[in-house]
Every structure is written in C-alpha cells, then in structure tokens.
Design an enzyme around this catalytic site. Structure first.
Site, PDB file in Angstrom:
ATOM      1  N   LYS A  15      18.070 -46.593  -0.051  1.00 16.01           N
ATOM      2  CA  LYS A  15      19.048 -47.209   0.871  1.00 16.01           C
ATOM      3  C   LYS A  15      18.612 -46.991   2.320  1.00 16.01           C
ATOM      4  O   LYS A  15      18.595 -47.917   3.127  1.00 16.01           O
ATOM      5  CB  LYS A  15      20.457 -46.609   0.660  1.00 16.01           C
ATOM      6  CG  LYS A  15      20.998 -46.784  -0.739  1.00 16.01           C
ATOM      7  CD  LYS A  15      22.376 -46.171  -0.897  1.00 16.01           C
ATOM      8  CE  LYS A  15      22.387 -44.658  -0.731  1.00 16.01           C
ATOM      9  NZ  LYS A  15      21.683 -43.919  -1.787  1.00 16.01           N
ATOM     10  N   ARG A  90      31.793 -44.939  -0.730  1.00 17.82           N
ATOM     11  CA  ARG A  90      31.413 -44.264  -1.981  1.00 17.82           C
ATOM     12  C   ARG A  90      32.591 -44.010  -2.892  1.00 17.82           C
ATOM     13  O   ARG A  90      32.421 -43.492  -3.983  1.00 17.82           O
ATOM     14  CB  ARG A  90      30.798 -42.899  -1.682  1.00 17.82           C
ATOM     15  CG  ARG A  90      29.467 -42.993  -1.050  1.00 17.82           C
ATOM     16  CD  ARG A  90      28.853 -41.626  -0.922  1.00 17.82           C
ATOM     17  NE  ARG A  90      27.871 -41.712   0.106  1.00 17.82           N
ATOM     18  CZ  ARG A  90      26.690 -41.148   0.059  1.00 17.82           C
ATOM     19  NH1 ARG A  90      26.352 -40.401  -0.946  1.00 17.82           N
ATOM     20  NH2 ARG A  90      25.849 -41.298   1.045  1.00 17.82           N
ATOM     21  N   ARG A 128      10.586 -36.278  -1.120  1.00 13.81           N
ATOM     22  CA  ARG A 128      11.006 -36.693   0.233  1.00 13.81           C
ATOM     23  C   ARG A 128      10.795 -35.570   1.249  1.00 13.81           C
ATOM     24  O   ARG A 128      11.106 -34.408   1.004  1.00 13.81           O
ATOM     25  CB  ARG A 128      12.486 -37.085   0.227  1.00 13.81           C
ATOM     26  CG  ARG A 128      13.008 -37.362   1.636  1.00 13.81           C
ATOM     27  CD  ARG A 128      14.306 -38.106   1.654  1.00 13.81           C
ATOM     28  NE  ARG A 128      15.351 -37.482   0.874  1.00 13.81           N
ATOM     29  CZ  ARG A 128      16.501 -38.071   0.571  1.00 13.81           C
ATOM     30  NH1 ARG A 128      16.738 -39.294   0.992  1.00 13.81           N
ATOM     31  NH2 ARG A 128      17.400 -37.453  -0.144  1.00 13.81           N
ATOM     32  N   ARG A 161      15.179 -31.785   2.604  1.00 10.62           N
ATOM     33  CA  ARG A 161      16.627 -31.727   2.809  1.00 10.62           C
ATOM     34  C   ARG A 161      17.264 -30.668   1.907  1.00 10.62           C
ATOM     35  O   ARG A 161      16.848 -30.479   0.763  1.00 10.62           O
ATOM     36  CB  ARG A 161      17.238 -33.105   2.504  1.00 10.62           C
ATOM     37  CG  ARG A 161      17.500 -33.906   3.764  1.00 10.62           C
ATOM     38  CD  ARG A 161      17.873 -35.322   3.494  1.00 10.62           C
ATOM     39  NE  ARG A 161      18.985 -35.500   2.563  1.00 10.62           N
ATOM     40  CZ  ARG A 161      19.533 -36.678   2.294  1.00 10.62           C
ATOM     41  NH1 ARG A 161      19.081 -37.753   2.889  1.00 10.62           N
ATOM     42  NH2 ARG A 161      20.514 -36.779   1.434  1.00 10.62           N
ATOM     43  N   ARG A 172      25.103 -34.840  -7.154  1.00 15.81           N
ATOM     44  CA  ARG A 172      25.187 -36.103  -6.407  1.00 15.81           C
ATOM     45  C   ARG A 172      25.123 -37.302  -7.355  1.00 15.81           C
ATOM     46  O   ARG A 172      25.887 -38.253  -7.226  1.00 15.81           O
ATOM     47  CB  ARG A 172      24.035 -36.184  -5.391  1.00 15.81           C
ATOM     48  CG  ARG A 172      24.256 -35.283  -4.174  1.00 15.81           C
ATOM     49  CD  ARG A 172      22.947 -34.838  -3.548  1.00 15.81           C
ATOM     50  NE  ARG A 172      22.220 -35.892  -2.898  1.00 15.81           N
ATOM     51  CZ  ARG A 172      20.913 -35.853  -2.648  1.00 15.81           C
ATOM     52  NH1 ARG A 172      20.193 -34.804  -3.005  1.00 15.81           N
ATOM     53  NH2 ARG A 172      20.327 -36.851  -2.033  1.00 15.81           N
TER      54      ARG A 172
HETATM   55  P1  AP5 Z   1      15.669 -42.900   0.808  1.00 18.68           P
HETATM   56  O1  AP5 Z   1      15.539 -44.261   1.393  1.00 18.68           O
HETATM   57  O2  AP5 Z   1      15.773 -41.738   1.718  1.00 18.68           O
HETATM   58  O3  AP5 Z   1      16.829 -42.864  -0.314  1.00 18.68           O
HETATM   59  P2  AP5 Z   1      18.395 -43.085  -0.218  1.00 18.68           P
HETATM   60  O4  AP5 Z   1      18.799 -44.126  -1.211  1.00 18.68           O
HETATM   61  O5  AP5 Z   1      18.808 -43.305   1.200  1.00 18.68           O
HETATM   62  O6  AP5 Z   1      18.899 -41.712  -0.819  1.00 18.68           O
HETATM   63  P3  AP5 Z   1      19.653 -40.480  -0.188  1.00 18.68           P
HETATM   64  O7  AP5 Z   1      19.274 -39.305  -1.032  1.00 18.68           O
HETATM   65  O8  AP5 Z   1      19.397 -40.342   1.277  1.00 18.68           O
HETATM   66  O9  AP5 Z   1      21.126 -40.850  -0.450  1.00 18.68           O
HETATM   67  P4  AP5 Z   1      22.275 -39.850  -0.423  1.00 18.68           P
HETATM   68  O10 AP5 Z   1      23.430 -40.708  -0.721  1.00 18.68           O
HETATM   69  O11 AP5 Z   1      22.126 -38.667  -1.293  1.00 18.68           O
HETATM   70  O12 AP5 Z   1      22.224 -39.234   1.037  1.00 18.68           O
HETATM   71  P5  AP5 Z   1      23.082 -39.472   2.322  1.00 18.68           P
HETATM   72  O13 AP5 Z   1      22.297 -38.984   3.456  1.00 18.68           O
HETATM   73  O14 AP5 Z   1      23.646 -40.839   2.371  1.00 18.68           O
HETATM   74  O15 AP5 Z   1      14.401 -42.692  -0.163  1.00 18.68           O
HETATM   75  C1  AP5 Z   1      14.216 -41.475  -0.857  1.00 18.68           C
HETATM   76  C2  AP5 Z   1      12.710 -41.172  -0.921  1.00 18.68           C
HETATM   77  O16 AP5 Z   1      12.055 -42.186  -1.687  1.00 18.68           O
HETATM   78  C3  AP5 Z   1      12.011 -41.153   0.461  1.00 18.68           C
HETATM   79  O17 AP5 Z   1      11.033 -40.161   0.462  1.00 18.68           O
HETATM   80  C4  AP5 Z   1      11.369 -42.557   0.578  1.00 18.68           C
HETATM   81  O18 AP5 Z   1      10.197 -42.535   1.356  1.00 18.68           O
HETATM   82  C5  AP5 Z   1      11.058 -42.870  -0.892  1.00 18.68           C
HETATM   83  N1  AP5 Z   1      11.196 -44.298  -1.199  1.00 18.68           N
HETATM   84  C6  AP5 Z   1      12.213 -45.118  -0.790  1.00 18.68           C
HETATM   85  N2  AP5 Z   1      12.019 -46.365  -1.272  1.00 18.68           N
HETATM   86  C7  AP5 Z   1      10.849 -46.314  -2.000  1.00 18.68           C
HETATM   87  C8  AP5 Z   1      10.127 -47.284  -2.764  1.00 18.68           C
HETATM   88  N3  AP5 Z   1      10.559 -48.549  -2.875  1.00 18.68           N
HETATM   89  N4  AP5 Z   1       8.993 -46.895  -3.401  1.00 18.68           N
HETATM   90  C9  AP5 Z   1       8.560 -45.605  -3.298  1.00 18.68           C
HETATM   91  N5  AP5 Z   1       9.186 -44.635  -2.589  1.00 18.68           N
HETATM   92  C10 AP5 Z   1      10.332 -44.991  -1.952  1.00 18.68           C
HETATM   93  O19 AP5 Z   1      24.338 -38.492   2.069  1.00 18.68           O
HETATM   94  C11 AP5 Z   1      24.146 -37.089   2.038  1.00 18.68           C
HETATM   95  C12 AP5 Z   1      25.481 -36.394   1.832  1.00 18.68           C
HETATM   96  O20 AP5 Z   1      26.391 -36.698   2.931  1.00 18.68           O
HETATM   97  C13 AP5 Z   1      26.277 -36.766   0.578  1.00 18.68           C
HETATM   98  O21 AP5 Z   1      25.837 -36.078  -0.562  1.00 18.68           O
HETATM   99  C14 AP5 Z   1      27.694 -36.345   1.007  1.00 18.68           C
HETATM  100  O22 AP5 Z   1      27.848 -34.946   0.978  1.00 18.68           O
HETATM  101  C15 AP5 Z   1      27.739 -36.809   2.456  1.00 18.68           C
HETATM  102  N6  AP5 Z   1      28.187 -38.202   2.589  1.00 18.68           N
HETATM  103  C16 AP5 Z   1      27.483 -39.247   3.114  1.00 18.68           C
HETATM  104  N7  AP5 Z   1      28.202 -40.373   3.059  1.00 18.68           N
HETATM  105  C17 AP5 Z   1      29.387 -40.043   2.491  1.00 18.68           C
HETATM  106  C18 AP5 Z   1      30.539 -40.811   2.138  1.00 18.68           C
HETATM  107  N8  AP5 Z   1      30.610 -42.140   2.354  1.00 18.68           N
HETATM  108  N9  AP5 Z   1      31.583 -40.160   1.566  1.00 18.68           N
HETATM  109  C19 AP5 Z   1      31.549 -38.824   1.361  1.00 18.68           C
HETATM  110  N10 AP5 Z   1      30.475 -38.052   1.659  1.00 18.68           N
HETATM  111  C20 AP5 Z   1      29.399 -38.659   2.214  1.00 18.68           C
END
Ligand code: AP5
Length: 221
Positions: A15, A90, A128, A161, A172
């Site tokens: 994402k 979410r 990552r 992270r 998660r």
């Molecule tokens: P990346 O693009 O970073 O993946 P992502 O889908 O963004 O996954 P996240 O782990 O960041 O999502 P998340 O929901 O856990 O984290 P968030 O920060 O939103 O890609 C991952 C890796 O793969 C990278 O190394 C990239 O280079 C590689 N990659 C990507 N695409 C690729 C491809 N096509 N081919 C090969 N490699 C690839 O949230 C963190 C925390 O914040 C949550 O757990 C929660 O505690 C809180 N939070 C955030 N939003 C909310 C909400 N709305 N409600 C409640 N709590 C929330």
C-alpha cells in the site's frame, strides 16, 4: 477528478509503495495513517506513549484518535483536489466516518484492494528496511539499498520497524482478517471496490491500478 483513493490490502501488500508511485505520478497528497501515528508516537505525551505501545504490538489505535487525525489532515487545502488514503479505513466505524468526510468534501470514493499471497507478505515484511530520517522504504530482497543498512537518498541508517516481528505481524494479519476484510463487502456492494494482483513488481501493480482508475474515470464522465 480522482476523488479519494483508498488503498487496501494486508500488511506488506504494498500500500505504501503504491501510494508513493500514485502520489508522484498523479500529483496527489498521501494521507498515510501509519506514518502520521508514528510521528505522534515520537512525541513526548501520554498519547504518544500509548500510540507507540499499540503500534509496536500490532494492535489498532482507537477509532476516535483516527477520526481526529483524518478529519484534520484531509481538511487541509492540498486535499481539495483529491487524495490517497493509505491504511484508512480499517474498521467499520472508520468506513462510516469516511462516508461523512467524503460527503462533506464532495469527493468520490474508490477503493483498491491489493491482494498478495500470505507467504509473500512475510518475506516482504521481514525484508523491509526504512530510512530513519526521510522514511524511504527498501527491501533486502526486492529493493536493496546500494550500501547495506544505509539510505541511498540521505546516507542515514536504515532500521527495521518495531512491528515487523513475528508476534506483531501475526496479530496485524489476524486483525486485518477480523476488522478490515469485512469492509470489502461494504465497498463491493456500493460498486466502489476494485481488486488488483499485488504479487508482481511495484511497476506491474501500478500499471493495473492506473488502468482501473482510467476505466473508472471514463465510466463516470
Ligand atoms: P509496503 O508498501 O511498506 O507495505 P504496506 O502494504 O504499506 O504494509 P504495512 O506493513 O506498512 O502496512 P501496515 O498496515 O502494517 O502499516 P501502517 O504503517 O499502515 O511494502 C512492504 C515491503 O515490501 C517493503 O519493503 C517494500 O519495498 C516491499 N514491496 C512492496 N511492494 C512490492 C512488490 N510489488 N514487489 C516486491 N516487494 C514489494 O500501520 C502501522 C500501525 O499503525 C498499525 O498496525 C496500527 O497500530 C496503526 N494504524 C495505522 N492506521 C490505523 C487505522 N486506520 N486504525 C487503527 N490503527 C491504525
């Protein structure tokens, strides 16, 4: 007008990666709730400490906190022409709040679901690495930095992270299945959800999203 683009998909689906590409190429601001909350977690406050603990453990931050953050950020002038939501909504209450926000802002909602097989998610999350200063995201398998552990852009150290450990990843992913997957029905019934295969390269995934958005634009204009 692109309206509000919601990027959905499990942790590690890409994402953040796609938000970056779409943001650059469509000149749209990115509202990434995970990044905003990591910023909050760095602050020396009760909220900051609470968010830090919740994020590290891979739990969800309460809906009320998200409501405040999203309302405040998306009411900024740069969001008037549309924006990308990465990581929001979410939960069902968050999706309901977003309906109100979209109505107030007179913006159309489009949800993109990036699907990736679970075994691939583990490898992406485990590999990552993020820049400690500029936030650039690398992957030791698919997008390594030129010098191991050092950001190509600003030479700062890369870190893993705090929530990319086995226990937090499991929590998660399970919360995603329990709280976020049900939103698919919500958006699908309204004809606003589009699926893409996220297992290809970032460019291949981007191409699919760009085509979908182009087709949707033609259908509504
Ligand atoms: P990346 O693009 O970073 O993946 P992502 O889908 O963004 O996954 P996240 O782990 O960041 O999502 P998340 O929901 O856990 O984290 P968030 O920060 O939103 O890609 C991952 C890796 O793969 C990278 O190394 C990239 O280079 C590689 N990659 C990507 N695409 C690729 C491809 N096509 N081919 C090969 N490699 C690839 O949230 C963190 C925390 O914040 C949550 O757990 C929660 O505690 C809180 N939070 C955030 N939003 C909310 C909400 N709305 N409600 C409640 N709590 C929330």
């Amino acid at each position: 007008m692109p309206g509000i683009l919601i990027l959905m998909g499990p942790q590690g689906a890409g994402k953040g990666t796609q938000a970056q590409l779409l943001g650059e190429r469509m000149s749209l601001p990115i509202v990434a709730t995970g990044d905003i909350l990591r910023e909050v977690a760095r602050s020396d406050s009760d909220l900051g400490r609470a968010v830090k603990e919740i994020q590290s453990e891979g739990r969800l931050v309460p809906d009320e906190v998200l409501a405040r953050i999203v309302q405040e950020r998306t009411s900024q002038p740069d969001c008037r022409g549309g924006y990308i939501l990465d990581g929001f909504p979410r939960t069902l209450p968050q999706a309901q709040l977003l309906e109100d926000v979209a109505k107030d802002q007179v913006q159309r909602l489009t949800a993109i679901n990036i699907e990736v097989p679970r075994e691939m998610l583990w490898r992406r999350l485990g590999g990552r690495r993020t820049c400690s200063r500029c936030g650039a995201v690398y992957n030791i398998y698919s997008k390594p930095s030129k010098i191991e552990g050092v950001c190509d852009l600003d030479g700062q150290p890369l870190f893993t992270r705090s929530d990319d450990n086995e226990e937090s990843i499991l929590r998660r992913l399970s919360l995603y299945d329990e709280k976020t997957r049900p939103l698919f029905d919500y958006y699908r019934e309204a004809g606003r959800l589009f699926d893409v295969d996220g297992s290809g390269s970032p460019e291949e995934v981007f191409e699919q999203i760009a085509q979908l958005l182009g087709a949707r634009e033609r259908a509504v204009s």
